[in-house]
Design a protein around this motif. Structure first.
Motif, PDB file in Angstrom:
ATOM      1  N   ILE A 177     -24.277  42.221 -25.941  1.00 25.27           N
ATOM      2  CA  ILE A 177     -25.078  41.715 -27.053  1.00 25.27           C
ATOM      3  C   ILE A 177     -24.456  40.395 -27.502  1.00 25.27           C
ATOM      4  CG2 ILE A 177     -25.936  42.086 -29.387  1.00 25.27           C
ATOM      5  CD1 ILE A 177     -25.756  45.059 -28.960  1.00 25.27           C
ATOM      6  N   TYR A 178     -25.288  39.353 -27.527  1.00 26.08           N
ATOM      7  CA  TYR A 178     -24.872  38.066 -28.074  1.00 26.08           C
ATOM      8  C   TYR A 178     -25.427  37.948 -29.489  1.00 26.08           C
ATOM      9  CZ  TYR A 178     -23.922  36.744 -23.213  1.00 26.08           C
ATOM     10  OH  TYR A 178     -23.443  36.685 -21.932  1.00 26.08           O
ATOM     11  N   PHE A 179     -24.668  37.300 -30.374  1.00 21.95           N
ATOM     12  CA  PHE A 179     -25.146  37.088 -31.734  1.00 21.95           C
ATOM     13  C   PHE A 179     -24.315  35.982 -32.376  1.00 21.95           C
ATOM     14  CE2 PHE A 179     -22.033  40.458 -31.587  1.00 21.95           C
ATOM     15  CZ  PHE A 179     -21.191  40.268 -32.677  1.00 21.95           C
ATOM     16  N   THR A 180     -24.643  35.597 -33.573  1.00 26.05           N
ATOM     17  CA  THR A 180     -23.879  34.590 -34.304  1.00 26.05           C
ATOM     18  C   THR A 180     -23.580  35.104 -35.708  1.00 26.05           C
ATOM     19  OG1 THR A 180     -25.815  33.438 -35.193  1.00 26.05           O
ATOM     20  CG2 THR A 180     -24.989  32.720 -33.039  1.00 26.05           C
ATOM     21  N   HIS A 181     -22.545  34.553 -36.308  1.00 27.36           N
ATOM     22  CA  HIS A 181     -22.272  34.846 -37.709  1.00 27.36           C
ATOM     23  C   HIS A 181     -21.632  33.628 -38.367  1.00 27.36           C
ATOM     24  CE1 HIS A 181     -18.105  35.745 -36.339  1.00 27.36           C
ATOM     25  NE2 HIS A 181     -17.753  35.580 -37.615  1.00 27.36           N
TER      26      HIS A 181
END
Length: 690
Positions: A177-181
Motif C-alpha cells: 500500500i502506497y500513501f502519503t502523510h
C-alpha cells in the motif's frame, strides 16, 4: 568453610552486608531479557548513528503492556503500527485479550525482539529493526505449538487519528500500500529555519503473499474493520491481511516493511529500500549492538530493576546521536529524538553534555567528537554559541552581549579525557577550553569585582530557565552576583589546572590555581550566610542578600549545594550544607533533591526549576557528598533518584527531563539525554572518580 568470594563491606552490630563475586550479572544483559508487564525498560527505537539523518528521521516507541491497548509501535506524527489476529470468529488485538501477554527478550537502541500468544498454543515472535532514519522492518514468526491444524488470519495495520493518510494506492496482489502523510514542523523549528520534510510518501509492504489490503476511516476494532473495502483516497487506517495455515508444530516467517521518503523522491526509492532489507540478517544487527556495549562497565547493582535502568539509560543516550552532517565535521546529539520537538532537536548545549560523563564509557570516540562540535564552532574571541547542531548555530544576542551556556566546558573536557585518556583530545580541547574561559570571565564581570553574573539572555544562560523562585519573584539574574556561576567557574579553573599539569604546562597550571583560589575566597566571603548556614545569590551592587525586600534573595534553591561539588566549602560549611540537604522538610525528599526546598511557598514538585528533581543536578550533589566523605548520604541520594526513575520506567518505559521528588512521575519531555547521567551516579558509588 567461608566462601572466599564473599567480601564483608560493613558491620553494624549483627548486620552484615555482603557482595558475592558470583553475583555479577553476565553480559549481554540486553540480549537476555524477560521483560514482561511493567518491567522497567526503555522501549524507544531509532536508527543506529551510522544509518541516521537529521531530516526525515522516523523513530518508534513500543507500547506493549497497557491492557486496554494493543502492542503497538507509536510514532509522533507518522501513525502507529500494530497487529491483530483472527481465529474462530474472534479478533485479538488488546493486550488484555491475549492468552499470554508480550515479553521482550532483546532491546537495543535500534531493535527489539518480543513474543506473545494471541491464542492458546499460537506463539508470535517479532523482531523489529529500525534499519535507517527512513526504513524499518518487522520479522514475524508464527508457530503452532498445538497438535492440530490452525488457520490464523493476521492483520497488520498503521492507524492515525489526526490528519488522515492521503493518496492511498492499494496493490493487494503485491502486498503493498502506497500513501502519503503530512508532518507539520513546530513553531520553534520554523523560527530557527531548520530543514524539515513535511510532505512524505509511505510504503507499507509484506514480503510474502497476502490475502487482502484495505484503507478505511474506521478506527474501532470490530469484526468488519478488516473486511475488503473499496479503496479510498483518504484513510485513518490502512491494513494488509495475511492468511496463515499451520500444521502441528509448524512455523511461518515473513517480513513487514514501513518506509518513508520525501514526497519529491521517486517511488522507486521506496521499493529499493524495501529490497535492501529483504534478507538483512537480524543477527548482524544484534552483534553490532553487543559489540557497541561490550566495553561499557558492568554496573555495581545486580538486581534486575537497577540493571534495567542502567542499560536503558545506555540505550537512550546512544539513540540520540547523529553522524556528522550539514555544517558539522563530527557526530553530535540531540536531546530528544522521538518524539521530535524543536527545542530538543536543534543540537547540543553544554549542560546537556553532562551526559558525556556517562556516555564516554559506551563510545569514547563519539563522546570526544561530540565535545569537538563545540570547539569547531568556537568564535575567534573564544565565544561558543548557546546551541550547536548540524544546521543550527544559535547565537543569541541580548543587550549587546552574546548568550552562551553555563560554563561546564573545561570540566566536561577534563572528565571525558579521564575516561578516554586520549592525549590529542586533551591538547586540542585544552586550547579551546582556555579561550572559552577567558571569554567568559572577561564578559561576565561587569562591575570588575572578581565575581561574575549571568549575562546575555541570562535566564537561558543560567540553565535554570523557567519557574526559578528568585528570577520570578525577586529580579532578573543579571542583577545578581551568581553563586552557581562562580562555583562553575571554580570547577572550570580547577579542570584547566589539571589539564595544564597533564600537558606539562606548569606555569599555566600555577596561574589557574591562583585563579580558583581567589574566586573560592570571594565566594565564601560573599555568598555564605552565617545566619542560615547556606549559600545564596547577592545583589550585584551591594553584595547583600536584600534586593527589593529584606533578605528576599535568601531562597533555599539547589544552587546552594554547588559549593560541595566545586570544593568551595570548608568542612564546617559542608557539614551545615549536609544538614540542610538531609532535612526531610526541605530537600531530602522521597525521590531526590528538588530544585527548590519543599517548604518554600513557590515549591511545585511537578513545576520546573521550582521543585522538580533534575537528575544531572542531583549528580553534582552526589559528587560533592563523595568528595567530602559523606558516602552514606551519597548512596541514599542515588537510590532515591533510581527508585523514581525505575518506577516511571515501569509505568511508561520512558526516561524524562525531570522527576517529581514526592511521587512516581516524570515530565515534561521524554527521551532526554541528560537523564542518562544516572549510570554515572551508579558507577560513582562503586568507585569515587577523581
Amino acid at each position: 568453610m567461608i566462601n572466599p568470594c564473599r567480601l564483608v563491606l560493613m558491620l553494624f552490630g549483627a548486620l552484615s552486608i555482603f557482595i558475592q563475586c558470583d553475583a555479577q550479572p553476565a553480559r549481554p544483559f540486553l540480549s537476555n531479557l524477560k521483560a514482561g508487564q511493567h518491567f522497567p525498560l526503555y522501549t524507544g527505537y531509532a536508527a543506529a548513528m551510522e544509518r541516521s539523518a537529521f531530516t526525515l528521521d522516523e523513530g518508534y516507541r513500543l507500547q506493549y503492556d497497557i491492557d486496554s491497548l494493543g502492542a503497538d509501535f507509536i510514532t509522533d506524527n507518522a501513525g502507529d503500527l500494530g497487529f491483530a489476529f483472527w481465529e474462530n470468529n474472534q479478533w485479538i488485538y488488546r493486550v488484555v485479550d491475549m492468552k499470554v501477554k508480550p515479553v521482550i527478550t532483546l532491546s537495543y537502541p535500534d531493535m527489539v525482539t518480543y513474543h506473545y500468544y494471541p491464542f492458546e498454543n499460537i506463539r508470535v515472535e517479532i523482531s523489529m529493526v529500525v534499519h535507517s532514519s527512513t526504513a524499518a522492518f518487522w520479522q514475524m514468526k508464527i508457530t503452532n505449538e498445538s497438535n492440530v491444524l490452525r488457520n490464523i488470519n493476521l492483520a497488520s495495520f498503521i492507524k492515525k487519528k489526526q490528519q488522515a493518510f492521503k493518496n492511498t494506492r492499494v496493490m493487494a496482489e503485491d502486498g503493498k500500500i502506497y500513501f502519503t502523510h503530512v508532518e507539520e514542523p513546530d513553531g520553534w523549528t520554523k523560527d530557527h529555519h531548520l530543514p524539515m520534510v513535511d510532505s512524505i510518501r509511505d510504503l507499507f509492504q509484506f514480503s510474502s503473499n497476502v490475502s487482502s489490503a484495505v484503507c478505511v476511516n474506521d478506527l474501532s476494532f470490530n469484526e468488519n474493520i478488516f473486511e475488503e473495502k473499496n479503496e479510498t483516497d483518504s484513510a485513518h487506517l490502512i491494513s494488509i491481511r495475511k492468511d496463515v495455515s499451520l500444521q502441528p508444530h509448524q512455523s511461518d516467517s515473513f517480513r513487514i516493511f514501513r518506509i518513508v521518503q520525501p514526497l519529491s523522491h521517486p517511488v522507486s526509492s521506496l521499493e529499493k529500500e524495501a529490497d535492501s532489507m529483504e534478507h538483512a540478517s537480524i543477527v548482524s544487527y544484534k552483534k553490532v549492538n553487543e559489540h557497541l556495549f561490550s566495553k561499557t562497565p558492568l554496573p555495581f547493582f545486580s538486581d534486575s530493576a537497577s540493571m534495567a535502568l542502567y542499560w536503558s539509560a545506555c540505550n537512550m543516550m546512544r539513540q540520540v546521536f547523529y553522524p556528522a552532517e550539514g555544517n558539522l565535521k563530527h557526530n553530535y546529539y540531540v536531546f530528544s529524538r522521538e518524539p521530535q520537538w524543536g527545542w530538543g532537536h536543534g543540537g547540543q548545549v553544554f549542560h546537556e553534555s553532562i551526559a558525556m560523563l556517562a556516555y564516554a564509557y559506551i563510545d569514547p570516540v563519539s563522546a570526544m567528537n561530540s565535545q569537538r562540535v563545540f570547539s569547531d564552532r568556537q568564535h575567534s574571541n573564544g565565544y561558543i554559541n548557546y546551541r550547536t547542531g548540524s544546521y543550527l548555530d544559535e547565537v543569541i544576542e541580548y543587550k549587546g552581549q552574546l548568550t552562551s551556556s553555563a560554563p561546564w566546558y573545561s570540566w566536561l573536557n577534563w572528565e571525558v579525557y579521564n575516561i578516554t585518556k586520549d592525549q590529542s583530545f586533551l591538547s586540542e580541547l585544552y586550547r579551546s577550553s582556555k579561550r572559552f574561559y577567558n571569554f567568559y570571565t572577561s564578559n561576565r564581570d561587569t562591575d570588575h569585582d572578581g565575581l561574575c553574573e549571568w549575562g546575555g539572555e541570562a535566564v537561558l544562560e543560567s540553565v535554570r530557565d523557567g519557574h526559578v523562585a528568585v528570577w520570578d519573584q525577586v529580579g532578573y539574574p543579571a542583577e545578581f552576583e551568581a553563586l552557581d556561576l562562580n562555583c562553575m567557574l571554580v570547577m572550570e579553573a580547577k579542570s584547566l589546572e589539571k589539564m595544564a599539569l597533564t600537558l606539562h604546562l606548569d606555569k599555566e597550571a600555577v596561574a589557574w590555581k591562583k585563579d580558583y583560589q581567589k574566586r573560592t575566597l570571594l565566594i565564601n566571603k560573599t555568598f555564605w550566610d552565617p545566619v542560615n548556614h547556606f549559600y545564596y545569590n547577592v545583589d550585584k551592587r551591594t553584595h547583600k542578600f536584600t534586593y527589593k525586600k529584606k533578605d528576599d534573595l535568601k531562597r533555599d534553591e539547589i544552587i546552594g549545594f554547588l559549593p560541595l561539588w566545586a570544593g568551595v566549602a570548608d568542612h564546617q560549611q559542608a557539614a551545615y550544607l549536609v544538614k540542610h540537604l538531609t532535612d526531610t522538610a526541605s530537600f531530602w525528599r522521597r525521590y531526590g533533591v528538588p530544585s527548590l526546598a519543599s517548604n518554600d511557598s513557590y515549591y511545585n514538585p511537578k513545576g520546573y526549576w521550582n521543585g522538580a528533581v533534575w537528575v544531572q543536578w542531583n549528580y553534582l550533589i552526589e559528587r560533592g557528598l563523595l568528595d567530602y566523605g559523606y558516602k552514606k548520604e551519597a548512596s541514599t541520594l542515588v537510590h532515591k533518584v533510581m527508585d523514581n526513575m525505575i518506577g516511571v520506567l515501569k509505568s511508561d518505559h520512558e526516561l524524562w527531563e525531570f522527576y517529581d521528588p514526592d511521587s512516581t512521575w516524570g515530565g515534561y519531555h521524554r527521551t532526554y539525554i541528560w537523564a542518562g547521567i544516572i549510570i554515572r551516579m551508579m558507577m560513582d558509588l562503586q568507585t569515587k572518580r577523581k
